[in-house]
Write a protein that holds these residues in place. Structure first.
Motif, PDB file in Angstrom:
ATOM      1  N   VAL A  31      44.974 -50.363  70.788  1.00  0.00           N
ATOM      2  CA  VAL A  31      44.736 -50.670  72.196  1.00  0.00           C
ATOM      3  C   VAL A  31      44.131 -52.065  72.291  1.00  0.00           C
ATOM      4  O   VAL A  31      43.457 -52.521  71.358  1.00  0.00           O
ATOM      5  N   THR A  32      44.401 -52.748  73.407  1.00  0.00           N
ATOM      6  CA  THR A  32      43.850 -54.080  73.649  1.00  0.00           C
ATOM      7  C   THR A  32      42.971 -54.031  74.896  1.00  0.00           C
ATOM      8  O   THR A  32      43.475 -53.786  76.006  1.00  0.00           O
ATOM      9  N   LEU A  33      41.679 -54.228  74.706  1.00  0.00           N
ATOM     10  CA  LEU A  33      40.729 -54.276  75.821  1.00  0.00           C
ATOM     11  C   LEU A  33      40.632 -55.722  76.306  1.00  0.00           C
ATOM     12  O   LEU A  33      40.515 -56.641  75.500  1.00  0.00           O
ATOM     13  N   GLU A  34      40.647 -55.879  77.621  1.00  0.00           N
ATOM     14  CA  GLU A  34      40.708 -57.239  78.162  1.00  0.00           C
ATOM     15  C   GLU A  34      39.707 -57.429  79.292  1.00  0.00           C
ATOM     16  O   GLU A  34      39.569 -56.574  80.170  1.00  0.00           O
ATOM     17  N   TRP A  35      39.000 -58.575  79.240  1.00  0.00           N
ATOM     18  CA  TRP A  35      38.097 -59.017  80.308  1.00  0.00           C
ATOM     19  C   TRP A  35      38.487 -60.431  80.718  1.00  0.00           C
ATOM     20  O   TRP A  35      39.114 -61.169  79.936  1.00  0.00           O
ATOM     21  N   ARG A  36      38.105 -60.811  81.932  1.00  0.00           N
ATOM     22  CA  ARG A  36      38.323 -62.177  82.423  1.00  0.00           C
ATOM     23  C   ARG A  36      37.008 -62.739  82.951  1.00  0.00           C
ATOM     24  O   ARG A  36      36.223 -62.024  83.562  1.00  0.00           O
ATOM     25  N   PHE A  37      36.792 -64.007  82.691  1.00  0.00           N
ATOM     26  CA  PHE A  37      35.613 -64.688  83.231  1.00  0.00           C
ATOM     27  C   PHE A  37      36.038 -66.022  83.825  1.00  0.00           C
ATOM     28  O   PHE A  37      37.127 -66.543  83.538  1.00  0.00           O
ATOM     29  N   THR A  38      35.173 -66.560  84.684  1.00  0.00           N
ATOM     30  CA  THR A  38      35.489 -67.811  85.379  1.00  0.00           C
ATOM     31  C   THR A  38      35.405 -68.989  84.413  1.00  0.00           C
ATOM     32  O   THR A  38      34.331 -69.283  83.882  1.00  0.00           O
ATOM     33  N   PRO A  39      36.520 -69.640  84.138  1.00  0.00           N
ATOM     34  CA  PRO A  39      36.484 -70.778  83.197  1.00  0.00           C
ATOM     35  C   PRO A  39      36.009 -72.064  83.881  1.00  0.00           C
ATOM     36  O   PRO A  39      36.060 -72.198  85.099  1.00  0.00           O
ATOM     37  N   LYS A  40      35.578 -72.983  83.056  1.00  0.00           N
ATOM     38  CA  LYS A  40      35.154 -74.296  83.552  1.00  0.00           C
ATOM     39  C   LYS A  40      35.735 -75.343  82.607  1.00  0.00           C
ATOM     40  O   LYS A  40      35.427 -75.341  81.414  1.00  0.00           O
ATOM     41  N   PRO A  41      36.587 -76.219  83.138  1.00  0.00           N
ATOM     42  CA  PRO A  41      37.317 -77.140  82.257  1.00  0.00           C
ATOM     43  C   PRO A  41      36.421 -78.023  81.393  1.00  0.00           C
ATOM     44  O   PRO A  41      36.716 -78.258  80.220  1.00  0.00           O
ATOM     45  N   ASP A  42      35.337 -78.512  81.958  1.00  0.00           N
ATOM     46  CA  ASP A  42      34.506 -79.459  81.223  1.00  0.00           C
ATOM     47  C   ASP A  42      33.425 -78.764  80.387  1.00  0.00           C
ATOM     48  O   ASP A  42      32.553 -79.420  79.814  1.00  0.00           O
ATOM     49  N   SER A  43      33.473 -77.437  80.292  1.00  0.00           N
ATOM     50  CA  SER A  43      32.467 -76.708  79.518  1.00  0.00           C
ATOM     51  C   SER A  43      32.871 -76.653  78.048  1.00  0.00           C
ATOM     52  O   SER A  43      34.051 -76.479  77.714  1.00  0.00           O
ATOM     53  N   SER A  44      31.893 -76.774  77.173  1.00  0.00           N
ATOM     54  CA  SER A  44      32.159 -76.732  75.737  1.00  0.00           C
ATOM     55  C   SER A  44      32.244 -75.292  75.250  1.00  0.00           C
ATOM     56  O   SER A  44      31.532 -74.403  75.727  1.00  0.00           O
ATOM     57  N   SER A  45      33.132 -75.058  74.288  1.00  0.00           N
ATOM     58  CA  SER A  45      33.275 -73.712  73.725  1.00  0.00           C
ATOM     59  C   SER A  45      32.046 -73.313  72.912  1.00  0.00           C
ATOM     60  O   SER A  45      31.816 -72.129  72.668  1.00  0.00           O
ATOM     61  N   ASN A  46      31.253 -74.296  72.507  1.00  0.00           N
ATOM     62  CA  ASN A  46      30.044 -73.983  71.738  1.00  0.00           C
ATOM     63  C   ASN A  46      28.984 -73.287  72.584  1.00  0.00           C
ATOM     64  O   ASN A  46      28.056 -72.680  72.037  1.00  0.00           O
ATOM     65  N   SER A  47      29.126 -73.384  73.904  1.00  0.00           N
ATOM     66  CA  SER A  47      28.143 -72.740  74.782  1.00  0.00           C
ATOM     67  C   SER A  47      28.545 -71.308  75.152  1.00  0.00           C
ATOM     68  O   SER A  47      27.821 -70.645  75.886  1.00  0.00           O
ATOM     69  N   LYS A  56      23.914 -43.914  71.198  1.00  0.00           N
ATOM     70  CA  LYS A  56      23.528 -45.270  70.808  1.00  0.00           C
ATOM     71  C   LYS A  56      24.542 -46.263  71.365  1.00  0.00           C
ATOM     72  O   LYS A  56      25.527 -45.906  72.003  1.00  0.00           O
ATOM     73  N   GLY A  57      24.280 -47.536  71.075  1.00  0.00           N
ATOM     74  CA  GLY A  57      25.211 -48.601  71.407  1.00  0.00           C
ATOM     75  C   GLY A  57      25.760 -49.207  70.128  1.00  0.00           C
ATOM     76  O   GLY A  57      25.000 -49.547  69.213  1.00  0.00           O
ATOM     77  N   SER A  58      27.076 -49.319  70.026  1.00  0.00           N
ATOM     78  CA  SER A  58      27.727 -49.847  68.826  1.00  0.00           C
ATOM     79  C   SER A  58      28.392 -51.166  69.164  1.00  0.00           C
ATOM     80  O   SER A  58      29.179 -51.251  70.114  1.00  0.00           O
ATOM     81  N   VAL A  59      28.077 -52.193  68.378  1.00  0.00           N
ATOM     82  CA  VAL A  59      28.610 -53.529  68.646  1.00  0.00           C
ATOM     83  C   VAL A  59      30.090 -53.571  68.291  1.00  0.00           C
ATOM     84  O   VAL A  59      30.478 -53.291  67.150  1.00  0.00           O
ATOM     85  N   LEU A  60      30.908 -53.922  69.273  1.00  0.00           N
ATOM     86  CA  LEU A  60      32.345 -54.050  69.068  1.00  0.00           C
ATOM     87  C   LEU A  60      32.712 -55.463  68.634  1.00  0.00           C
ATOM     88  O   LEU A  60      33.488 -55.644  67.684  1.00  0.00           O
ATOM     89  N   TYR A  61      32.152 -56.463  69.324  1.00  0.00           N
ATOM     90  CA  TYR A  61      32.491 -57.866  69.026  1.00  0.00           C
ATOM     91  C   TYR A  61      31.328 -58.748  69.451  1.00  0.00           C
ATOM     92  O   TYR A  61      30.717 -58.522  70.496  1.00  0.00           O
ATOM     93  N   HIS A  62      31.060 -59.780  68.633  1.00  0.00           N
ATOM     94  CA  HIS A  62      29.943 -60.686  68.913  1.00  0.00           C
ATOM     95  C   HIS A  62      30.380 -62.115  68.613  1.00  0.00           C
ATOM     96  O   HIS A  62      30.819 -62.425  67.489  1.00  0.00           O
ATOM     97  N   LEU A  63      30.260 -62.968  69.642  1.00  0.00           N
ATOM     98  CA  LEU A  63      30.566 -64.391  69.501  1.00  0.00           C
ATOM     99  C   LEU A  63      29.339 -65.179  69.925  1.00  0.00           C
ATOM    100  O   LEU A  63      28.880 -65.050  71.058  1.00  0.00           O
ATOM    101  N   GLN A  64      28.810 -66.014  69.023  1.00  0.00           N
ATOM    102  CA  GLN A  64      27.599 -66.776  69.302  1.00  0.00           C
ATOM    103  C   GLN A  64      27.899 -68.266  69.177  1.00  0.00           C
ATOM    104  O   GLN A  64      28.298 -68.744  68.111  1.00  0.00           O
ATOM    105  N   GLU A  65      27.776 -68.971  70.299  1.00  0.00           N
ATOM    106  CA  GLU A  65      28.022 -70.416  70.337  1.00  0.00           C
ATOM    107  C   GLU A  65      29.406 -70.756  69.799  1.00  0.00           C
ATOM    108  O   GLU A  65      29.609 -71.698  69.029  1.00  0.00           O
TER     109      GLU A  65
END
Length: 250
Positions: free
Chosen positions: A66-82, A94-103
């Motif tokens: 299965v593919t879970l999908e979310w959308r967020f408001t993009p900003k062209p001049d924003s850096s992917s590191n943020s 409990k809560g189980s971490v599915l995916y984690h992206l940091q900076e």
């Protein structure tokens, strides 16, 4: 003078007081409306960044993907590191971490063991404001509420979706089809049956012939022994024996 005027025209002054009070109330309400408008405008500006799910609920069978999908408001001049993404499965226990992206960098160490090696993120669509998490080899314990928190340098938001994993049904038992005999095979069966019957009949005749031949040989031997006895007897006894033999033969 004023006191005398007030005494003379009390109704005029009472109306003026009422009008002043009405004016004050209207002025205060207008000020409140303006303040509320300012607050709402600031909230809208601050809440320009939103996260939404493309599908509120998912349903899949065990051992499927299965593919879970979310959308967020993009900003062209924003850096992917943020970009910060934190998706987890929330259950009663409990809560189980599915995916984690940091900076902009994945953090596999924080992923729960339940999802280890089963989650892939399509990073090519992150710049377009899309989060696609492909979960493979689903298990029944993967069912639950999934929340994804997204934080950027221009806003923070989250949204949730429900996943239901159905247990796989038992594989059906192999069914052996009943093959009806073809006309050709029926002919062969008849041929084999006829051959078997013929062989059985021939064997019976052979056995009967063997017994008849043996009986005939026994009778022949008996006659020879009788002849030998007769040859050694006197003539009178010989005649008697011959007559008895003739009677027996008749």
């Amino acid at each position: 003078m004023s006191e005398s005027v007030q005494r003379i025209c009390p109704e005029i002054f009472s109306r003026k007081t009422v009008l002043l009070r009405i004016h004050t109330i209207v002025k205060e309400k207008m000020i409140c409306w303006i303040l509320q408008l300012i607050i709402l405008t600031s909230c809208v500006c601050a809440g320009a960044f939103v996260v939404t799910v493309t599908q509120s609920s998912y349903q899949a069978e065990e051992k499927h993907n299965v593919t879970l999908e979310w959308r967020f408001t993009p900003k062209p001049d924003s850096s992917s590191n943020s970009l910060y993404i934190y998706c987890e499965l929330i259950t009663d226990h409990k809560g189980s971490v599915l995916y984690h992206l940091q900076e902009g960098v994945e953090v596999p160490e924080s992923q729960d063991e339940q999802f280890s090696g089963r989650v892939q993120c399509n990073k090519d669509v992150l710049r377009d404001g899309q989060i696609r998490l492909h979960v493979s080899s689903l298990r029944t314990e993967d069912s639950g509420l999934y929340r994804c928190d997204v934080r950027t340098d221009y806003g923070v938001s989250n949204d949730k979706c429900q996943l239901t994993v159905i247990a796989a049904a038992d594989p059906p038992k192999p069914h052996r089809p009943t093959v009806s005999p073809q006309p050709e095979s029926r002919g062969r069966i008849g041929l084999y049956a006829g051959l078997g019957l013929g062989l059985g009949l021939a064997a019976a005749l052979l056995v009967k012939f063997c017994f008849a031949s043996r009986a005939e040989r026994d009778r022949e031997r008996q006659r020879e022994r009788e002849r030998e006895k007769v040859s050694h007897l006197p003539q009178s006894e010989t005649c008697v024996c011959l007559c008895s033999d003739l009677l027996m033969m008749k």
